[in-house]
Write a protein that holds these residues in place. Structure first.
Motif, short mmCIF file in Angstrom:
data_model
loop_
_atom_site.label_atom_id
_atom_site.label_comp_id
_atom_site.label_asym_id
_atom_site.label_seq_id
_atom_site.Cartn_x
_atom_site.Cartn_y
_atom_site.Cartn_z
N ASP A 209 76.28 50.73 63.48
CA ASP A 209 75.74 51.30 62.46
C ASP A 209 74.89 52.22 63.04
N ALA A 210 74.46 53.65 61.94
CA ALA A 210 73.54 54.44 62.31
C ALA A 210 72.73 55.06 61.04
N VAL A 211 71.53 55.47 61.17
CA VAL A 211 70.71 56.22 60.34
C VAL A 211 70.85 57.58 60.38
N GLU A 212 71.11 58.18 59.64
CA GLU A 212 71.09 59.91 59.72
C GLU A 212 69.89 60.44 58.88
N THR A 213 69.35 61.40 59.24
CA THR A 213 68.34 62.24 58.37
C THR A 213 69.14 63.16 57.51
N ARG A 214 68.79 63.28 56.17
CA ARG A 214 69.28 63.83 55.09
C ARG A 214 68.88 65.23 54.99
N VAL A 215 69.94 66.22 54.61
CA VAL A 215 69.54 67.63 55.16
C VAL A 215 70.06 68.11 53.40
N ASP A 216 70.66 67.37 52.65
CA ASP A 216 71.43 67.96 51.44
C ASP A 216 70.49 68.50 50.42
N ASP A 217 69.16 68.12 50.62
CA ASP A 217 68.18 68.51 49.75
C ASP A 217 67.09 69.38 50.37
N LEU A 218 67.61 70.15 51.43
CA LEU A 218 66.62 70.86 52.21
C LEU A 218 67.29 72.57 52.00
N ALA A 219 68.12 72.61 51.30
CA ALA A 219 68.82 74.02 51.43
C ALA A 219 67.62 74.99 51.34
N ALA A 220 66.48 74.95 50.17
CA ALA A 220 65.60 75.86 50.16
C ALA A 220 64.67 75.87 51.45
N TRP A 221 64.61 74.80 52.15
CA TRP A 221 63.65 75.05 53.11
C TRP A 221 64.59 75.66 54.17
N PHE A 222 65.75 75.43 54.33
CA PHE A 222 66.39 76.19 55.50
C PHE A 222 66.40 77.45 55.32
N THR A 223 66.68 77.92 53.83
CA THR A 223 66.75 79.41 53.77
C THR A 223 65.24 79.95 54.03
N ALA A 224 64.30 79.57 53.60
CA ALA A 224 62.78 79.92 53.82
C ALA A 224 62.65 80.15 55.25
N ASN A 225 63.08 79.33 56.15
CA ASN A 225 62.61 79.13 57.62
C ASN A 225 63.61 79.80 58.70
N THR A 226 64.88 80.35 58.24
CA THR A 226 65.73 80.81 58.87
C THR A 226 65.88 82.25 58.79
N PRO A 227 65.00 83.26 58.89
CA PRO A 227 65.15 84.51 58.58
C PRO A 227 66.15 85.35 59.46
N ILE A 228 66.68 86.32 59.02
CA ILE A 228 67.19 87.11 59.96
C ILE A 228 66.51 88.57 60.36
N PRO A 229 66.12 88.83 61.44
CA PRO A 229 65.22 89.87 61.73
C PRO A 229 65.52 91.10 60.97
N ASN A 230 64.04 91.78 60.47
CA ASN A 230 64.26 93.07 59.76
C ASN A 230 65.21 93.99 60.69
#
Length: 488
Positions: A209-230
């Motif tokens: 068995d395993a316990v995984e970290t959910r990310v399905d509710d982190l889409a907004a956090w991913f978008t805010a913190n993965t910018p493409i350089p100007n």
């Protein structure tokens, strides 16, 4: 349960079949601390990888990773030469979950990023787990492995999984993707966190068995913190500025630093501005040049190109097969093959320089049929301007000579130089520590630290341009102590 964080020996993979499905090429292998530790991850855009925060230690803060970290992207078989190998220069931890975002020092161009799921899995759902960690019989496997799991519980921030068949999650799989199959492909719903590790090499536990970290509710956090350089690159003359943007579009302005931007070509990988010419090398290897007024039309001057150089009356290219050619005069002039086995070409109106694949810098002066003069060996970059020749050696030293081709070399730095630029009476050095330094006038004049945290450096007779690692382009005009002006 036991954490499946980084493990000694750079372990690699979920205990399951070796992966051959190219749709899983968004998976990432991470090596931390001179390869003594290993984790897994997943590419979320061409600049950013998601993995487990615990890979980087018990306490993780935003900034440079605490251990030197290398990411191998899109290489299902680690013995192959495909995909990309990139260093990680910044990490951004999630404040609450075992998730961290790792920024690549250079983008993984052409790699396919994972789609982030936006709905939670349900109990009974079938998921796929992938990773580069330990297997049942290999401490250091050489391929991505994957296995099937079933969701047994869904928590506020975690997923409980049970293995299907012999699948298990082992040391070195931390941060690897947990995926939902959809009609459109895979969606990321979690990252590996902890596991009983039953069936992993040297583990006596039988539970899988395993316990995984959910990310399905982190889409907004991913978008805010993965910018493409100007910006990725800047090229300056005394009257023009060209920028290669983070989205690989190009643009330029003419006149003052506050002049209006004019769009150029999309899908580019290099921009060169020289005299009244603007050159753009696109991702498909086409070299485009326009000459004269800003309204001039681009002309495709060559294809199959990996490097482009310009001066007021010359254009130089290196083709993908290592041939350096130069044309002199108008944009429609004929190409003259100059040298084979070349990795870089540099041109001025009176000189041509090449750097061979063997690391030898050669220069010719006068006509395009002049004789080549070997200038230096053990070279990784060559630069030309007026009557100066500059080289960066493979040991990180930088030398410049002034005058004839047989003039003596003047040391500019003894180590730590990543690249060198020459223009007019200025010498610019970008160090491996990302410091932009410029000296003006004589070759033994003081080096001035102009800016820190720099990705790219350009100089002209009256301007210095930089792109910072975080992506902003800045230019100063006038003396070396002039203030910086953000331009993009």
């Amino acid at each position: 349960m036991v954490a499946v964080t980084a493990t000694a020996g750079a372990a690699h993979a979920v205990n399951g079949p070796a992966v051959t499905d190219p749709a899983l090429a968004f998976s990432v292998q991470l090596k931390l601390g001179d390869s003594v530790k290993g984790c897994s991850g997943v590419l979320v855009n061409r600049w950013w990888v998601a993995t487990a925060k615990s890979c980087f230690g018990a306490t993780v803060t935003a900034g440079a990773p605490p251990l030197a970290t290398t990411a191998t992207i899109g290489r299902l078989d680690l013995n192959s030469s495909g995909g990309h190998v990139r260093t990680v220069d910044k990490i951004v931890p999630h404040p609450e979950r075992d998730v961290v975002l790792a920024r690549l020092a250079e983008p993984a161009l052409g790699a396919t990023a994972v789609k982030i799921g936006t709905t939670p899995p349900a109990t009974g759902d079938a998921l796929v787990a992938a990773g580069y960690g330990r297997t049942a019989d290999r401490w250091v496997p050489d391929a991505l492995h994957a296995g099937d799991f079933t969701v047994t519980a869904v928590g506020a921030a975690t997923l409980d999984l049970t293995a299907v068949g012999d699948a298990t999650i082992c040391k070195g799989d931390a941060g690897g993707p947990v995926l939902r199959r959809t009609s459109a492909g895979y969606e990321l719903v979690g990252l590996h966190h902890t596991s009983y590790q039953g069936g992993c090499l040297s583990v006596t536990e039988t539970r899988r068995d395993a316990v995984e970290t959910r990310v399905d509710d982190l889409a907004a956090w991913f978008t805010a913190n993965t910018p493409i350089p100007n910006s990725l690159q800047v090229s300056v003359t005394d009257t023009r500025i060209g920028v290669l943007r983070g989205d690989y579009g190009t643009q330029f302005k003419e006149g003052g630093l506050s002049a209006k931007w004019n769009p150029l070509l999309a899908d580019a990988k290099d921009i060169v501005v020289a005299a009244d010419r603007i050159g753009v090398l696109t991702q498909d290897g086409a070299a485009w040049v326009k000459e004269g007024p800003t309204t001039a039309t681009f002309v495709r001057v060559q294809v199959n190109v990996k490097q482009l150089a310009l001066s007021g009356n010359r254009i130089g290219v290196v083709t993908n097969d290592g041939v350096a050619s130069v044309k002199e005069g108008g944009l429609s002039a004929n190409w003259i093959p100059e040298h084979t086995g070349v990795q870089q070409v540099a041109v001025t109106d009176t000189r041509v320089g090449v750097l061979t694949t063997a690391g030898v810098a050669k220069v010719k002066e006068g006509g395009l049929s002049a004789q080549w003069i070997p200038e230096q060996s053990g070279v990784k970059q060559i630069a030309l301007s007026g009557n100066r020749i500059g080289v960066v050696l493979t040991n990180g030293a930088a030398d410049v000579k002034e005058g004839g081709l047989s003039a003596g070399w003047s040391p500019q730095a003894t180590a730590g130089v990543a690249s060198l630029v020459l223009n007019d009476d200025r010498v610019g050095l970008l160090t491996t520590a990302k410091v932009a330094q410029v000296r003006e006038g004589k070759l033994d004049s003081p080096l001035i630290n102009e800016q820190w945290n720099v990705r790219h450096l350009s100089v002209s007779g009256s301007r210095v341009g930089v792109v910072l690692v975080d992506g902003s382009a800045e230019v100063k005009q006038g003396g070396l102590s002039a203030p910086w002006t953000p331009v993009w």
